[in-house]
Design an enzyme around this catalytic site. Structure first.
Site, PDB file in Angstrom:
ATOM      1  N   HIS A 146      -2.901 -12.326   3.194  1.00 52.59           N
ATOM      2  CA  HIS A 146      -2.416 -10.994   2.833  1.00 52.59           C
ATOM      3  C   HIS A 146      -2.971 -10.603   1.462  1.00 52.59           C
ATOM      4  CE1 HIS A 146       0.238  -7.715   1.755  1.00 52.59           C
ATOM      5  NE2 HIS A 146       0.469  -7.589   3.052  1.00 52.59           N
TER       6      HIS A 146
ATOM      7  N   SER B 115       1.256   1.508   4.899  1.00 54.01           N
ATOM      8  CA  SER B 115       2.087   2.709   4.982  1.00 54.01           C
ATOM      9  C   SER B 115       2.224   3.264   6.405  1.00 54.01           C
ATOM     10  CB  SER B 115       1.569   3.792   4.024  1.00 54.01           C
ATOM     11  OG  SER B 115       1.607   3.323   2.686  1.00 54.01           O
TER      12      SER B 115
ATOM     13  N   GLY C 296       1.991   0.055   0.566  1.00 54.31           N
ATOM     14  CA  GLY C 296       3.144   0.386  -0.271  1.00 54.31           C
ATOM     15  C   GLY C 296       2.936   1.626  -1.125  1.00 54.31           C
TER      16      GLY C 296
ATOM     17  N   GLU D 206      -1.668  -9.330  -1.020  1.00 54.93           N
ATOM     18  CA  GLU D 206      -0.825  -9.727  -2.156  1.00 54.93           C
ATOM     19  C   GLU D 206      -1.041 -11.201  -2.500  1.00 54.93           C
ATOM     20  OE1 GLU D 206       2.833  -8.213  -0.462  1.00 54.93           O
ATOM     21  OE2 GLU D 206       1.961  -6.212  -0.601  1.00 54.93           O
TER      22      GLU D 206
ATOM     23  N   ASN E 228       6.215  -7.444   8.297  1.00 55.85           N
ATOM     24  CA  ASN E 228       6.102  -8.366   7.163  1.00 55.85           C
ATOM     25  C   ASN E 228       7.183  -7.992   6.158  1.00 55.85           C
ATOM     26  OD1 ASN E 228       5.409  -9.917   4.984  1.00 55.85           O
ATOM     27  ND2 ASN E 228       3.437  -8.900   4.596  1.00 55.85           N
ATOM     28  N   TRP E 229       8.228  -8.804   6.110  1.00 56.58           N
ATOM     29  CA  TRP E 229       9.377  -8.448   5.252  1.00 56.58           C
ATOM     30  C   TRP E 229       9.116  -8.749   3.783  1.00 56.58           C
ATOM     31  CZ3 TRP E 229      14.300 -10.425   8.334  1.00 56.58           C
ATOM     32  CH2 TRP E 229      14.366  -9.747   9.558  1.00 56.58           C
ATOM     33  N   LYS E 230       8.020  -9.428   3.489  1.00 57.51           N
ATOM     34  CA  LYS E 230       7.675  -9.770   2.095  1.00 57.51           C
ATOM     35  C   LYS E 230       8.879 -10.452   1.412  1.00 57.51           C
ATOM     36  CE  LYS E 230       4.223  -6.151   2.267  1.00 57.51           C
ATOM     37  NZ  LYS E 230       3.394  -5.155   1.585  1.00 57.51           N
TER      38      LYS E 230
ATOM     39  N   GLU F 173      -5.968  -4.306   6.374  1.00 54.37           N
ATOM     40  CA  GLU F 173      -5.029  -3.667   5.469  1.00 54.37           C
ATOM     41  C   GLU F 173      -5.778  -3.197   4.224  1.00 54.37           C
ATOM     42  OE1 GLU F 173      -0.708  -5.043   6.351  1.00 54.37           O
ATOM     43  OE2 GLU F 173      -1.558  -6.286   4.795  1.00 54.37           O
TER      44      GLU F 173
ATOM     45  N   GLY G 115       5.047  -3.110   6.526  1.00 58.82           N
ATOM     46  CA  GLY G 115       5.800  -3.593   5.373  1.00 58.82           C
ATOM     47  C   GLY G 115       7.122  -2.846   5.246  1.00 58.82           C
ATOM     48  N   GLY G 116       7.151  -1.840   4.389  1.00 60.31           N
ATOM     49  CA  GLY G 116       8.389  -1.126   4.067  1.00 60.31           C
ATOM     50  C   GLY G 116       9.176  -0.659   5.280  1.00 60.31           C
TER      51      GLY G 116
HETATM   52  P1  13P Z   1       3.549  -1.112   3.744  1.00 57.67           P
HETATM   53  O1  13P Z   1       3.778  -0.820   5.223  1.00 57.67           O
HETATM   54  O2  13P Z   1       4.810  -1.168   2.954  1.00 57.67           O
HETATM   55  O3  13P Z   1       2.490  -0.239   3.164  1.00 57.67           O
HETATM   56  O4  13P Z   1       2.966  -2.627   3.691  1.00 57.67           O
HETATM   57  C1  13P Z   1       1.924  -2.980   4.519  1.00 57.67           C
HETATM   58  C2  13P Z   1       1.748  -4.439   4.429  1.00 57.67           C
HETATM   59  O5  13P Z   1       1.328  -4.962   3.410  1.00 57.67           O
HETATM   60  C3  13P Z   1       2.115  -5.264   5.599  1.00 57.67           C
HETATM   61  O6  13P Z   1       1.677  -6.574   5.464  1.00 57.67           O
END
Ligand code: 13P
Length: 249
Positions: A94, A212, A172, A96, A9-11, A166, A233-234
């Site tokens: 998600h 993470s 994050g 967020e 997920n590149w956000k 999640e 994510g990251g």
């Molecule tokens: P991180 O891997 O950066 O913690 O993010 C997880 C995430 O929200 C994937 O959708």
């Protein structure tokens, strides 16, 4: 049998040149047969990404979509629009989106329906906040999110659902759920699917863990019997790290 899946997920990261550069870096790696790999660039780069990975075994998916067919929803993107640029799967719910864009379980239920009506697969996200975990309410919260947002889906349609646990406190933050915490929740969720549907449906649904995940911890998380992969994510923003995670089964 359920699939192993790793989805990046590149956000809200990567403009067009950066998107192409990351895809080029990914394409230097061979995707192993035992895992389905997905990447979710931002809407504006989906078409480019789809064209760029045509000959490569990575699926381009969306980060979200709107529940309505079309109309006066300034700034939004419909399922039909996604399909018209080759996208067949979208992330829904998600944390967020839930926290920053006020997406309720009721709205998410409509989004899941819109995806199904368009023969699209949903990566349905759920997970508790830190206070819920601290107060021991995490199982109840997850149950409520699934019951209100997802479990109206018909038995036959559940093949188009991928689940993603999640925990918000692990996103994050660098803090990962321990392999035991992940397995405990995933097993609980698979049990909820068994109760709401059938044992066969529960055994066939992939449940991803997100929060993470990195090359250093992916192996021990994926080794759990009810963890079928990750939503990353990251660490999905660097091809080397992402592919190391892909190769962690
Ligand atoms: P991180 O891997 O950066 O913690 O993010 C997880 C995430 O929200 C994937 O959708």
């Amino acid at each position: 049998m359920r699939r192993n899946i790793v989805a990046g997920n590149w956000k809200m990261n990567n403009d067009l040149p950066q998107t192409e550069a990351l895809l080029q870096d990914l394409k230097k790696h061979v995707v192993p047969d035992n895992v389905s790999v997905m990447v979710a660039p931002t809407f504006v780069n989906l078409y480019h990404a789809f064209e760029s990975v045509r000959e490569y075994s990575v699926e381009v998916i969306a980060q979200d979509m709107h529940q309505a067919k079309s109309g006066a929803f300034t700034g939004e993107v419909s399922a039909a629009m996604l399909k018209s640029v080759g996208v067949k799967t979208t992330i829904i719910g998600h944390s967020e989106r839930r926290a920053m864009f006020w997406e309720t379980n009721e709205i998410l239920a409509l989004k899941v329906n819109a995806a199904l009506e368009n023969d699209m697969t949903s990566v349905f996200c759920f997970g508790e906040e830190l206070e819920d975990r601290k107060s021991g309410n995490h199982f109840n919260i997850v149950k409520e999110q699934l019951e209100e947002g997802l479990f109206h889906v018909k038995n036959d349609d559940f093949k188009n659902i991928i689940l993603a646990y999640e925990p918000v406190w692990a996103i994050g933050t660098g803090e990962t759920a321990s392999p035991e915490q992940a397995q405990e929740m995933h097993k609980y969720v698979r049990g909820l699917v068994t109760d709401a549907y059938t044992n066969e449906i529960a055994e066939n649904v992939s449940i991803l863990y997100g929060g993470s995940v990195k090359p250093a911890n992916a192996k021990e998380i994926f080794a759990n019997p009810d963890v079928d992969g990750g939503l990353i994510g990251g660490a999905a923003l660097k091809a080397e790290d992402f592919m190391a995670i892909v190769n962690s089964f």
